[in-house]
Design a protein around this motif. Structure first.
Motif, mmCIF file in Angstrom:
data_model
loop_
_atom_site.group_PDB
_atom_site.id
_atom_site.type_symbol
_atom_site.label_atom_id
_atom_site.label_comp_id
_atom_site.label_asym_id
_atom_site.label_seq_id
_atom_site.Cartn_x
_atom_site.Cartn_y
_atom_site.Cartn_z
ATOM 1 N N LEU A 1 -5.007 -1.895 8.158
ATOM 2 C CA LEU A 1 -4.727 -1.246 7.080
ATOM 3 C C LEU A 1 -5.940 -0.105 6.708
ATOM 4 O O LEU A 1 -5.756 0.997 6.383
ATOM 5 C CB LEU A 1 -4.391 -1.925 5.957
ATOM 6 N N SER A 2 -7.148 -0.823 6.675
ATOM 7 C CA SER A 2 -8.421 0.018 6.669
ATOM 8 C C SER A 2 -8.626 0.962 7.593
ATOM 9 O O SER A 2 -9.148 1.936 7.536
ATOM 10 C CB SER A 2 -9.441 -0.834 5.895
ATOM 11 N N HIS B 1 0.908 -1.002 0.033
ATOM 12 C CA HIS B 1 0.013 0.011 0.015
ATOM 13 C C HIS B 1 0.909 1.384 -0.122
ATOM 14 O O HIS B 1 0.675 2.164 -0.730
ATOM 15 C CB HIS B 1 -1.156 0.000 1.190
ATOM 16 N N GLY C 1 -6.124 -0.952 0.030
ATOM 17 C CA GLY C 1 -6.160 -2.298 0.317
ATOM 18 C C GLY C 1 -7.036 -3.061 -0.522
ATOM 19 O O GLY C 1 -6.783 -4.281 -0.671
ATOM 20 N N PHE D 1 -5.134 -6.640 7.171
ATOM 21 C CA PHE D 1 -6.096 -5.846 6.177
ATOM 22 C C PHE D 1 -6.998 -4.870 7.187
ATOM 23 O O PHE D 1 -7.182 -3.751 6.647
ATOM 24 C CB PHE D 1 -6.912 -6.988 5.485
#
Ligand code: NAD
Ligand code: MG
Length: 392
Positions: A320-321, A230, A237, A317
């Motif tokens: 990341l979000s 990213h 993502g 994940f």
């Protein structure tokens, strides 16, 4: 005539360090290791200095300074001895090098990596944890200084090779990271409760340091790599996918909007990756043979990751979000959990449990500065240590 490139190698005594020195030593007319640095293995560092004769040697462990200084002197070397993380960052930014190979494991690599980025060095970045911890900041410094960053992670290096500009333009639909699946691929979650550190570090395809080997076994390594991708390539993502590929010969894919997909292939040997980083945009021999697909079994297979057995990938994940300090928390919780697992203090399944609980318990805030990120890193380590001592 081109000059000889002067290379500082942080993490010289590790697995990436050994691969890097192997490639450098093949091209004395092009490359010279001028700075070698390690964490605590002072004897191994002195031995490397005997062979590669750098101008500077640094040991992170300050208590080991006299041993390093005396060892270099007794070996009759002119190499200057240094100790401590500040000395590493200073050398990374100094005239002692024009290229920095960041191959320290963990968040401990951030100061020297960041110093190299700020100073505009060519940066061969293996230390993925520094991108997970402080990716926005690091990429901002790389852009501001005009530093050339080449990822030294086989997947990201593959994507880098598939994208001549190094970043994703309009034409890129998504990137697909391949994963070997690690030593426990195909096992159910309940079958993982009793696996040992020795089993976890026995990676089927890659020979690597203990921390990243455990990360590969939990799939946290792939999770860290999603966050790394990213930052390196500027994709959200949702446009980064993971595909398990047990042969570890296709190192990743880039899918373009026109339906074309590019991949980079090669034997699983980090010397290829390091040679790409050293020579880019040229090519130099790395000591790695070309790929004979028939001899390799004649088949490339792919399957989706099992997020029930390996929840660390899902957690990454998620971090990341969530953004902000969540990736820094994830990384520090994982580093502490993996260290405790390697010491035999907690079981394998406690690694994802600890990361998940820690992410739920600790507030994620906006990550405006390095201080905020360091505070998150420390809070996560405190949380993890308390949780680990309760498990004991
Ligand atoms: P390793 O454990 O073999 O080596 C780690 C190196 O870091 C050693 O030289 C050690 O002395 C040094 N070090 C540790 N703590 C330090 C500290 N506090 N200060 C200074 N130096 C310190 O690890 P490795 O497998 O070589 O991995 C290094 C990095 O490269 C990791 O971030 C890993 O994720 C990444 N990476 C490794 C591979 C691989 O094939 N080994 C592949 C992709 C990415
Ligand atoms: Mg990798």
């Amino acid at each position: 005539m081109r000059g000889v490139r002067r290379i500082a190698l942080f993490g010289a005594t590790g697995s990436i360090g050994a691969s890097a020195l192997d490639v450098i030593a093949r091209h004395p007319d092009r490359y010279r290791a001028t700075v070698l640095a390690a964490g605590t293995q002072v004897e191994a560092l002195i031995e490397l200095c005997r062979v590669h004769r750098p101008e500077h040697a640094v040991i992170a462990d300050e208590a080991a300074f006299p041993t390093l200084r005396d060892g270099l002197r007794d070996a009759g070397l002119a190499t200057q001895a240094h100790a401590g993380m500040a000395a590493m960052a200073q050398l990374a930014a100094s005239d002692a090098c024009d290229t920095v190979i960041a191959a320290i494991v963990g968040a401990a690599g951030l100061p020297s990596t960041l110093a190299a980025a700020c100073a505009g060095k060519r940066l061969l970045l293996a230390n993925k944890e520094s991108l997970v911890l402080a990716g926005e900041l690091l990429m901002r410094e790389v852009a501001a200084s005009g530093s050339t960053l080449v990822p030294i992670d086989s997947e990201h290096n593959a994507i880098f090779q598939c994208l001549p500009e190094g970043r994703c333009g309009e034409g890129v639909a998504k990137i697909i990271l391949t994963a070997s699946g690690g030593p426990f691929r195909g096992r159910r979650r309940d079958e993982l409760a009793t696996v040992t550190p020795a089993q976890a570090v026995a990676h089927p395809k890659w020979s690597m340091g203990p921390k990243i080997s455990v990360d590969s076994a939990t799939l946290m390594n792939k999770g860290l790599e999603v966050i790394e991708a990213h930052h390196l390539f500027g994709l959200p993502g949702e446009r980064i996918e993971v595909l398990v590929h047990p042969q570890s010969l296709v190192h990743s894919f880039v899918e373009f909007v026109d339906g074309s997909t590019l991949a980079q292939l090669g034997l699983p040997d980090m010397r290829t990756t390091l040679a790409v980083g050293l020579a880019w945009p040229e090519r130099v021999a790395s000591g790695v043979a070309g790929l004979d697909l028939v001899a390799q079994g004649g088949a490339l297979t792919f399957e989706p990751p099992d997020l029930d057995a390996f929840p660390c990938l899902r957690l990454a994940f998620h971090a990341l979000s969530a953004g902000g300090t969540a990736p820094a928390l994830l990384n520090a919780l994982n580093e502490e959990a993996v260290s405790a697992f390697l010491q035999g203090r907690i079981g394998f399944l406690a690694i994802p449990a600890l990361v998940e609980d820690g992410l739920a318990a600790l507030p994620s805030t906006r990550a405006e500065s390095l201080d905020v990120l360091h505070a998150a890193d420390e809070a996560a380590r405190r949380y993890a240590r308390t949780a680990i001592s309760r498990l004991n």
